[in-house]
Enzyme design. Structure first.
Site, mmCIF file in Angstrom:
data_model
loop_
_atom_site.group_PDB
_atom_site.id
_atom_site.type_symbol
_atom_site.label_atom_id
_atom_site.label_comp_id
_atom_site.label_asym_id
_atom_site.label_seq_id
_atom_site.Cartn_x
_atom_site.Cartn_y
_atom_site.Cartn_z
ATOM 1 N N CYS A 55 23.266 19.970 36.449
ATOM 2 C CA CYS A 55 22.980 18.801 35.630
ATOM 3 C C CYS A 55 24.184 17.872 35.729
ATOM 4 C CB CYS A 55 22.735 19.205 34.181
ATOM 5 S SG CYS A 55 22.610 17.789 33.067
ATOM 6 N N ASP A 62 20.730 24.029 37.268
ATOM 7 C CA ASP A 62 19.296 23.751 37.315
ATOM 8 C C ASP A 62 18.715 24.537 38.479
ATOM 9 O OD1 ASP A 62 19.014 21.886 35.195
ATOM 10 O OD2 ASP A 62 19.872 20.312 36.457
ATOM 11 N N GLU A 97 15.022 14.360 40.060
ATOM 12 C CA GLU A 97 14.409 13.352 40.927
ATOM 13 C C GLU A 97 15.328 13.004 42.088
ATOM 14 O OE1 GLU A 97 12.959 12.812 36.670
ATOM 15 O OE2 GLU A 97 14.884 13.186 37.631
#
Length: 157
Positions: A55, A62, A97
């Site tokens: 992160c 993550d 993303e």
């Protein structure tokens, strides 16, 4: 020459050699080889069920299950270089993303496939799973394109 003594295909520097994990995704080198069947449409799938990044705000890890499908043009992606590239995200801070689309665009830039798609199936962060999908356009007609086969996150039960 590779560690085994065999000659590596021209232009490959990582396959068969001891190579350290790149310090960052930007430092990673994606390598390619000539498509042995340039006149045929076929799908190549790479699956990375244990992808990790950080992160960018908290530094917490993550985790994602990535599925990358492509139809080669003149080039195919060399898998060891892809493994090293994906591994370089381990200590890299970026949102889901950004990680997913960076992978897609770097692969597209490296091999100029006829078609490419990526599914980034991310495990929950803050209680929300974030799945990210991208493809370069409609797949060519008549190809066999299996589903990616990763179920949406359902938690326990």
């Amino acid at each position: 020459m590779t560690e085994s003594g065999a000659a590596a295909p021209a232009g490959l520097t990582q396959l068969g050699a001891r190579v350290s994990l790149p310090a960052s995704p930007e430092a990673a080198v994606l390598e390619r080889v000539a498509n042995p069947h340039p006149g045929l449409d076929y799908v190549v799938r790479f699956t990375c069920p244990e992808f990790t990044s950080l992160c960018p705000i908290t530094g917490q890890p993550d985790f994602a299950h990535l599925v990358l499908d492509y139809i080669p043009g003149d080039w195919i992606l060399e898998s060891k270089s892809l493994k090293l590239f994906l591994g370089a995200f381990r200590n890299h801070g970026a949102f889901h993303e950004d990680c997913t689309l960076t992978i897609a665009t770097r692969v597209a830039d490296a091999i100029a496939p006829r078609w490419l798609r990526i599914g980034g199936y991310w495990y929950p962060r803050g209680g929300l799973p974030i799945d990210v999908f991208w493809q370069s356009g409609a797949p060519p007609a008549g190809i066999f394109l299996p589903p990616q086969g990763v179920e949406p996150y359902r938690g326990r039960g």
